[in-house]
Design a protein around this motif. Sequence first.
Motif, PDB file in Angstrom:
ATOM      1  N   LYS A  67       0.847  -1.200   0.000  1.00 47.12           N
ATOM      2  CA  LYS A  67       0.000   0.000   0.000  1.00 47.12           C
ATOM      3  C   LYS A  67       0.879   1.246   0.000  1.00 47.12           C
ATOM      4  O   LYS A  67       0.471   2.315  -0.481  1.00 47.12           O
ATOM      5  N   LEU A  68       2.099   1.105   0.509  1.00 44.87           N
ATOM      6  CA  LEU A  68       3.047   2.209   0.511  1.00 44.87           C
ATOM      7  C   LEU A  68       3.343   2.706  -0.904  1.00 44.87           C
ATOM      8  O   LEU A  68       3.616   3.894  -1.104  1.00 44.87           O
ATOM      9  N   LEU A  69       3.309   1.815  -1.881  1.00 47.44           N
ATOM     10  CA  LEU A  69       3.613   2.219  -3.255  1.00 47.44           C
ATOM     11  C   LEU A  69       2.508   3.104  -3.834  1.00 47.44           C
ATOM     12  O   LEU A  69       2.766   3.956  -4.678  1.00 47.44           O
ATOM     13  N   VAL A  70       1.265   2.871  -3.397  1.00 47.71           N
ATOM     14  CA  VAL A  70       0.181   3.759  -3.819  1.00 47.71           C
ATOM     15  C   VAL A  70       0.368   5.131  -3.175  1.00 47.71           C
ATOM     16  O   VAL A  70       0.210   6.173  -3.818  1.00 47.71           O
ATOM     17  N   ALA A  71       0.721   5.133  -1.877  1.00 46.40           N
ATOM     18  CA  ALA A  71       0.976   6.398  -1.181  1.00 46.40           C
ATOM     19  C   ALA A  71       2.112   7.167  -1.849  1.00 46.40           C
ATOM     20  O   ALA A  71       2.037   8.391  -2.018  1.00 46.40           O
ATOM     21  N   GLU A  72       3.148   6.440  -2.248  1.00 41.78           N
ATOM     22  CA  GLU A  72       4.281   7.081  -2.923  1.00 41.78           C
ATOM     23  C   GLU A  72       3.847   7.690  -4.253  1.00 41.78           C
ATOM     24  O   GLU A  72       4.230   8.815  -4.586  1.00 41.78           O
ATOM     25  N   HIS A 184      -8.567  -2.316   2.880  1.00 48.22           N
ATOM     26  CA  HIS A 184      -7.683  -2.434   4.046  1.00 48.22           C
ATOM     27  C   HIS A 184      -6.224  -2.458   3.612  1.00 48.22           C
ATOM     28  O   HIS A 184      -5.843  -1.765   2.668  1.00 48.22           O
ATOM     29  N   SER A 185      -5.379  -3.261   4.230  1.00 48.62           N
ATOM     30  CA  SER A 185      -3.948  -3.175   3.927  1.00 48.62           C
ATOM     31  C   SER A 185      -3.362  -4.535   3.594  1.00 48.62           C
ATOM     32  O   SER A 185      -2.287  -4.895   4.058  1.00 48.62           O
ATOM     33  N   ASN A 186      -4.087  -5.293   2.805  1.00 52.80           N
ATOM     34  CA  ASN A 186      -3.536  -6.545   2.280  1.00 52.80           C
ATOM     35  C   ASN A 186      -4.115  -6.796   0.884  1.00 52.80           C
ATOM     36  O   ASN A 186      -5.165  -6.276   0.534  1.00 52.80           O
ATOM     37  N   LEU A 190      -1.885  -7.499  -5.735  1.00 52.57           N
ATOM     38  CA  LEU A 190      -2.839  -7.879  -6.775  1.00 52.57           C
ATOM     39  C   LEU A 190      -3.693  -6.681  -7.200  1.00 52.57           C
ATOM     40  O   LEU A 190      -3.898  -6.447  -8.389  1.00 52.57           O
ATOM     41  N   ALA A 191      -4.169  -5.924  -6.226  1.00 56.25           N
ATOM     42  CA  ALA A 191      -5.029  -4.777  -6.548  1.00 56.25           C
ATOM     43  C   ALA A 191      -4.295  -3.748  -7.405  1.00 56.25           C
ATOM     44  O   ALA A 191      -4.868  -3.191  -8.360  1.00 56.25           O
ATOM     45  N   LEU A 217      -7.859   3.185  -3.125  1.00 54.36           N
ATOM     46  CA  LEU A 217      -6.982   2.122  -2.619  1.00 54.36           C
ATOM     47  C   LEU A 217      -6.368   2.493  -1.273  1.00 54.36           C
ATOM     48  O   LEU A 217      -6.016   1.607  -0.482  1.00 54.36           O
ATOM     49  N   LEU A 218      -6.217   3.789  -1.014  1.00 54.95           N
ATOM     50  CA  LEU A 218      -5.609   4.237   0.245  1.00 54.95           C
ATOM     51  C   LEU A 218      -6.609   4.379   1.390  1.00 54.95           C
ATOM     52  O   LEU A 218      -6.202   4.733   2.503  1.00 54.95           O
TER      53      LEU A 218
END
Length: 332
Positions: A67-72, A184-186, A190-191, A217-218
Amino acid sequence: MTEGDSGSDDADEDGLTYAEAGVDIAGQEAATAALVGAAGEFEGDYAGLLDIGDRYLALAADGVGTKLLVAEALDDYSTIGIDCIAMNANDLVAAGVDPVAFVDYLAVEEPDDDTAEAIGEGLREGAEQAGVALVGGETAVMPDVIKGLDIAGTCAGLAPKDGIFPGEADVGDAVVGWRSSGIHSNGLTLAREAATREHAYTDPFPPNPERSIGEELLEPTRIYADLLGPLREHEARAAAHVTGGGWTNLARMGDHRYEVDDPFDAQPVFEFVQSEGSVSDEEMHRTFNMGTGFVAAVPNEEAEALADATDGRVIGHVEEGDGTVAARGLEL
């Protein structure tokens, strides 16, 4: 999620799976088993339990994942701290433990004050929701090891000896469920793969164009700490936090058969991921929470009262079986 759509059994040959996206759950479980075997026995399932006399001290450790990659990509780390606390605190709740304190570990390629401040704000919000104290943390600058950043944490909890859930459902129990806040955060590996096949994270989210795909997604993980009192009052035998492995997490309440005949509807984000990735129904339910983020097995006569005392509802029941889950016409 509708049966027979692009995510059904006859998904085309380009349909994504979690393993093909980069996460092999079976391999991950084998590696975890090897670690546990080498380190020795751990007391507890969701959390490690230590007998300290009249109470148990419990510890859980987890991170936020990709999920960190979406935040980035969005340069928005404001909710990541909530996720970090949620993934730890919810595991304690599933064991019947009150979360009380949290420490974080932030590893970065290079320090950045704005990013650190945004993560800190999320940690503060998550701590408030979980009812925990932020008692410290560590920031490590490791350019030779980390690209970007990673965050993880450890949550400590306490429980009276009679507060821990027995951990085993009984045949005939009802299954009460509570809605998730979204993905959530798992399952983000895939998503992300599905969502970015034809879109960018900054594109409008088709079901709600006022938000971007990345913002959807976040959406931060729901924290279930407020359920502990009602769960104890209504004699919960076991509970499960629906994380990696999706609906197969219900089997952590014991090797029974879990008939889920009235689940919560999946939020639009799941339908979007399934459609964009041509992901099968089975793969979706083995990867994501699909709208239900937390479940508990309780005596049948307590189920409606527990649901009424919270925002939960009876979603199924426990039968004799061998650790299988039946939901939406699927056998998991």
